[in-house]
Design an enzyme around this catalytic site. Structure first.
Site, PDB file in Angstrom:
ATOM      1  N   CYS A  90      -6.576  10.285 -10.742  1.00 39.78           N
ATOM      2  CA  CYS A  90      -5.360   9.925 -12.132  1.00 39.78           C
ATOM      3  C   CYS A  90      -5.956  10.484 -13.191  1.00 39.78           C
ATOM      4  O   CYS A  90      -5.379  10.841 -14.062  1.00 39.78           O
ATOM      5  CB  CYS A  90      -5.127   8.502 -12.083  1.00 39.78           C
ATOM      6  N   PRO A 105       0.847  -1.126  -0.103  1.00 37.03           N
ATOM      7  CA  PRO A 105      -0.004   0.024  -0.066  1.00 37.03           C
ATOM      8  C   PRO A 105       0.694   1.131   0.053  1.00 37.03           C
ATOM      9  O   PRO A 105       2.174   1.104   0.460  1.00 37.03           O
ATOM     10  CB  PRO A 105      -0.688  -0.030   1.447  1.00 37.03           C
ATOM     11  N   GLU A 158       1.253  16.819 -14.064  1.00 37.05           N
ATOM     12  CA  GLU A 158      -0.046  16.461 -13.364  1.00 37.05           C
ATOM     13  C   GLU A 158      -0.149  17.180 -11.918  1.00 37.05           C
ATOM     14  O   GLU A 158       1.045  16.909 -11.375  1.00 37.05           O
ATOM     15  CB  GLU A 158       0.054  14.719 -13.157  1.00 37.05           C
ATOM     16  N   TRP A 190      -9.876  -0.120 -17.739  1.00 39.10           N
ATOM     17  CA  TRP A 190      -9.289   1.351 -17.452  1.00 39.10           C
ATOM     18  C   TRP A 190      -7.724   1.200 -17.578  1.00 39.10           C
ATOM     19  O   TRP A 190      -6.986   0.181 -17.090  1.00 39.10           O
ATOM     20  CB  TRP A 190      -9.572   1.229 -16.021  1.00 39.10           C
ATOM     21  N   GLU A 209      -0.054   2.281 -14.308  1.00 39.24           N
ATOM     22  CA  GLU A 209      -1.298   3.243 -14.496  1.00 39.24           C
ATOM     23  C   GLU A 209      -0.506   4.327 -13.957  1.00 39.24           C
ATOM     24  O   GLU A 209      -0.643   4.503 -12.787  1.00 39.24           O
ATOM     25  CB  GLU A 209      -2.560   2.820 -13.875  1.00 39.24           C
TER      26      GLU A 209
END
Ligand code: NAI
Ligand code: MG
Length: 493
Positions: free
Chosen positions: A291, A183, A389, A455, A257
């Site tokens: 995202c 995580p 981003e 996705w 991703e």
């Protein structure tokens, strides 16, 4: 000193081979509630030795252990039991997720419901993994077996902690893989609560392991480990590049991703109310820590001024507040680091464009990483706030003239995760859909994500697809079996 009683600081360890174990180095790290900047948990940091133990356990569970022998039906049943556990504990998980990430409780409840749905979906899909017969032109039979890819190392971010864990664990388990999950160090709590049920629902030890710690140590050790067959990663593009390089040493399969700078495109003929809502929802949901955030808002010049005005007016009414307050629409950012990163872009943006709304820390809060929802307008697509981003509540509004110009600006980005287009003209909508290079395109909506549909990104948003049958594919190998039906010897020598 504050007289208010502080919540108990919980201690969590790593979950390795079905047991809770401390760190081999004795190191721990704190986890915070970003709305009050208080420590709410201490976590045992997994060293590279601890990661090694987890990988060895996962390896054993895969190579020799009972998981390899389970039927697809039994794996499906395990996933259904996990879904049921998530549903039974939904309010606890939502509250913990909300406290730890800062996201509004109402959003966290949707996330947790999606977690359960994801396990249900892959529980069903486990029994639908089919091989095929290949039409080879000889007196033979050729068919394919679909087999699990092996030990999966899964590295996830902090914006949707348990949901990202579900997107990775559920298809991996359905395929028959074993997992070492890492995580994000900011938000490990819900994944650790989840791990506490694994033994009880009948998952053999070693099938799912959870290791905690910094990306550069724990994450990097997992990526480099020769016992791992596949790495699945969601996070930043720079780390995605590091992971690819490191995985090359052992030729692991990788899926990435990596987020983006997704355009949300508004033509003059779009439904006005829906468009304004869609522009704000696209970029401000989850504090903009998404995202696929629609952080570049492209607006046709004919409606541009009115559009910026209407967005601004609505943005000023967005309710910031404590994450656990049901009226809160936007909580604090997840961490001090992210707060500093986002507020640094506020300063960059003020030099590059004009401010219509927000532009600073939300000063009504004496504590917590609250940032005002911010709209920059008259942004040039070459500006840093249009290219990089940010992962916070910052919108860059860019005017365009006509369809070709919109497509050109939309595609002028190194990223390609997502986009949305708003118009009542279906010809125009689908021309844009075909012209834009990205993995997900919404028409007259932005952000809805369903486990049944794929996705993932084009370009520097990464590669590989999660969710749906595509997500399962990432965890499967294909074995060709050739059966000779001709009894005469080859007769070559
Ligand atoms: P990050 O990419 O550093 O972290 C994501 C995960 O990767 C975490 O679990 C982290 O521990 C791990 N990690 C970090 N360095 C690693 C390494 N060298 N080897 C293996 N694992 C490693 O993202 P961070 O620093 O939390 O956020 C920075 C920016 O990344 C954000 O502002 C945002 O732009 C982007 N980001 C994108 C996400 C997405 O969903 N695509 C999610 C989170 C962050
Ligand atoms: Mg980082």
């Amino acid at each position: 000193m504050s007289s208010s009683a502080k919540a108990e600081v919980r201690i969590y360890q790593n979950y390795i081979n079905g047991q809770w174990v401390g760190s081999s180095t004795g190191e721990t790290f704190p986890v915070y509630d970003p709305s009050i900047e208080d420590v709410i948990a201490n976590i045992a940091a997994a060293s590279s030795d601890d990661v090694d133990r987890a990988v060895v356990a996962a390896r054993r569970a895969f190579d020799a252990g009972p998981w390899r022998q389970t039927t697809a039906q039994d794996r499906g049943r395990v996933l259904f039991r996990l879904a049921a556990k998530v549903n039974e504990n939904a309010s606890m998980l939502a509250e913990l997720e909300s406290r730890n990430t800062g996201k509004p409780i109402v959003e966290a409840e949707y996330d947790i419901a999606d977690v359960a749905t994801c396990f249900e979906y892959y529980g069903g899909l486990a029994t639908k993994v089919l091989g095929q017969v290949n039409p080879v032109p000889t007196n033979a039979l050729s068919f394919t077996l679909r087999e699990p890819a092996g030990v999966a190392g899964q590295i996830i971010p902090w914006n949707y902690p348990l949901l990202m864990a579900a997107w990775k664990l559920a298809p991996a388990l359905a395929a028959g893989c074993t997992c070492v999950l890492k995580p994000a160090e900011q938000t490990p709590l819900t994944a650790l609560e989840f791990a506490s049920w694994l033994e009880g629902i009948g998952l053999p030890p070693g099938v799912v392991n959870v290791v905690n710690g910094a990306g550069e140590i724990t994450g990097a050790a997992l990526v480099a480990h020769p016992g791992v067959d596949k790495i699945a990663f969601t996070g930043s593009a720079p780390v995605g590049k590091l992971i690819m390089k490191s995985a090359a040493e052992t030729l692991k399969r990788v899926s990435l991703e990596l987020g983006g700078k997704s355009p949300n495109i508004f033509f003059a003929d779009a439904d006005w109310e829906a468009a304004i809502d869609g522009a704000l929802f696209g970029v401000f949901i989850n504090q903009g820590e998404v995202c696929s955030a629609g952080s570049r808002i492209l607006v046709e010049r004919r409606i541009y001024s009115k559009f910026v005005e209407a967005m601004t007016e609505k943005t000023k009414r967005i309710k910031l507040g404590p994450p656990l307050d049901r009226n809160t629409k936007m909580g604090p950012l997840v961490s001090k680091d992210q707060y500093e990163r986002v507020t640094s872009y506020l300063e960059i943006g003020k030099k590059e464009a004009k401010v219509a709304a927000g532009g600073s820390r939300a000063k009504q809060f004496s504590k917590g990483y609250y940032v005002e929802p911010t709209i920059f307008y008259d942004v040039d697509n070459s500006a840093r706030i249009a290219r990089e981003e940010i992962f916070g509540p910052i919108a860059s509004v860019i005017p365009f003239d006509g369809e070709n110009n919109a497509i050109q600006i939309a595609n002028d980005t190194p990223y390609g995760l997502a986009a949305a287009v708003w118009t009542r003209d279906i010809y125009k909508a689908f021309r844009v859909v075909k012209s834009f290079r990205a993995g997900i395109i919404w028409v007259n909506h932005m952000q809805p994500t369903y486990v049944e549909a794929p996705w993932g990104g084009y370009k520097q948003s990464g590669f590989g697809r999660e969710l749906g049958p595509w997500g399962l594919e990432e965890y499967l190998e294909t074995k060709q079996v050739f059966v000779n039906l001709d009894e005469t010897p080859i007769g070559w020598y």
